[in-house]
Design an enzyme around this catalytic site. Structure first.
Site, PDB file in Angstrom:
ATOM      1  N   ASP A  75      -0.299  -7.514 -18.894  1.00 41.78           N
ATOM      2  CA  ASP A  75      -1.343  -7.932 -17.962  1.00 41.78           C
ATOM      3  C   ASP A  75      -2.221  -6.723 -17.633  1.00 41.78           C
ATOM      4  OD1 ASP A  75      -2.840  -8.643 -15.730  1.00 41.78           O
ATOM      5  OD2 ASP A  75      -1.186  -9.651 -14.713  1.00 41.78           O
ATOM      6  N   CYS A  80       3.556  -4.148   6.745  1.00 45.20           N
ATOM      7  CA  CYS A  80       4.859  -3.540   7.058  1.00 45.20           C
ATOM      8  C   CYS A  80       5.951  -4.154   6.182  1.00 45.20           C
ATOM      9  CB  CYS A  80       5.171  -3.766   8.538  1.00 45.20           C
ATOM     10  SG  CYS A  80       6.826  -3.244   9.009  1.00 45.20           S
TER      11      CYS A  80
END
Length: 412
Positions: free
Chosen positions: A338, A201
């Site tokens: 990355d 959440c």
């Protein structure tokens, strides 16, 4: 600030002129469109230029991890039913590129602006938008972008107190968290295929419950709002419950979702769904995406996929096996350096396709495909990959700079 008759001060006019001159010089030197360098020069000469250029426009800002450029294009087409539009249609979506785009639209009524997620709050502050469309948030460019929860927080704080109507995807918990600080939100059920960035959440960190298409936090009660617009199959449901057919030349469920959000935005400006959706049909390709091109006597379809969520949607578009697939991945500055995100992509969805791998980071991708038990061949370049492909239309999927390389090679 000057009145409507002549909104730009002498300094602002000088900044616009200088920016256009630098952009033209950059184009003449073969260095691209020049919009970013031109915008940078203009903003140096007048730091308030973006706000000045926006003051006589009804501005729409569009931000998301995936689908910004396409949705910006769909909204621009829809709003042309109500007046002239200026837009950064080529995707230069940081302040310099946005300034350049607006400087070219002196006769426009609407400004439809794609904004990089990191710059949304600042551009909203400068341009006083009438409407802001928030589509999705997922991980992207891991080395440069903050993680998604921080981006959502940035949006939430930056949009608090904004007078804009926010059109937001109620199926993405991070977008709902970001939009919930705004006073006037129109919720669109646009769907969310990729869910791996929203298991906790955003409000309290509790575990998100996801029964069916619904979601809620069992700990703090944060939950999916009730939408007033919805994507339902091949239709958009408006707030009155009327279903309007979506006819697009662009493929896939994700673009139907973009059309649903775009119809909700158009309605904010008084353009009815039927008119908006009919106009969206005009869009065939967006900055080369979805184009089918001829190369070495073969048909190649060019598909852009920059991050795990984008690859998941793209896999749902491609022709069924045994259609050949070429994958190209780079890791330059604009892509993010990355490549660990490759491990979040489910490459087992390519089972049965002959796969050919190119790009700067083809070996990173090859390791990932090997672990996924896929059959593939590493190639030197696009030319070799195309020569090795078996018959059939070739699906070419690439991330950002790899996609630009491909377009240059095929002359698109």
């Amino acid at each position: 600030m000057a009145g409507n008759s002549d909104p730009l001060s002498p300094r602002a006019k000088l900044a616009v002129t200088a920016g256009k001159a630098v952009a033209a010089a950059s184009r003449a030197a073969g260095r691209g469109s020049g919009s970013v360098i031109g915008g940078r020069v203009a903003l140096k000469l007048d730091p308030d230029l973006l706000g000045r250029l926006a003051q006589n426009l009804d501005v729409v800002l569009v931000s998301a991890t995936n689908g910004k450029t396409t949705t910006t294009r769909l909204i621009a087409e829809a709003l042309r039913a109500a007046g002239p539009v200026v837009s950064n249609a080529l995707g230069a979506n940081m302040p310099a590129g946005i300034t350049s785009a607006l400087a070219g639209g002196s006769e426009a009524k609407f400004g439809v602006i794609e904004v990089d997620e990191k710059y949304l709050a600042g551009v909203a502050r400068d341009t006083s938008p009438k409407c802001i469309a928030l589509l999705n948030l997922s991980r992207d460019q891991l080395d440069r972008a903050a993680e998604t929860r921080m981006l959502a927080e940035n949006w939430r704080e930056g949009l608090a107190g904004s007078k804009a109507v926010v059109v937001a995807n109620c199926d993405d918990p991070l977008v709902v968290w970001a939009a919930s600080s705004s006073a006037n939100v129109i919720w669109v059920a646009a769907g969310q295929m990729w869910k791996d960035d929203a298991w906790s959440c955003p409000s309290c960190g509790g575990v998100m419950q996801r029964p069916g298409d619904d979601w809620f936090c069992g700990e703090c009660g944060f939950r999916r709002p009730t939408p007033t617009w919805a994507l339902s199959g091949d239709h958009v449901l408006d707030p009155h419950g009327s279903a309007w057919p979506i006819h697009l030349q662009l493929p896939g469920r994700a673009n139907k979702a973009n059309a649903a959000s775009s119809a909700a935005v158009a309605a904010v400006f008084g353009v009815p769904p039927q008119v908006a959706l009919e106009r969206m049909y005009q869009v065939q390709a967006v900055a080369g995406r979805y184009d089918v091109v001829q190369f070495q006597n073969r048909d190649l379809r060019l598909l852009l996929a920059k991050n795990p969520a984008g690859w998941l949607e793209t896999f749902s578009l491609i022709d069924p096996p045994p259609a050949p697939v070429i994958l190209s991945v780079n890791a330059r500055g604009a892509d993010g350096t990355d490549t660990s995100w490759l491990w979040d992509v489910d490459y087992t969805r390519l089972t049965g396709h002959p796969i050919f791998v190119v790009g700067d980071r083809k070996l990173d991708l090859a390791v990932r495909l090997e672990v996924a038990n896929q059959h593939f061949q590493v190639c030197d370049d696009l030319d070799q990959a195309v020569q090795m492909c078996p018959p059939g239309r070739i699906e070419v999927i690439a991330n950002y700079t790899a996609f630009q390389d491909l377009r240059r090679r095929v002359g698109n």
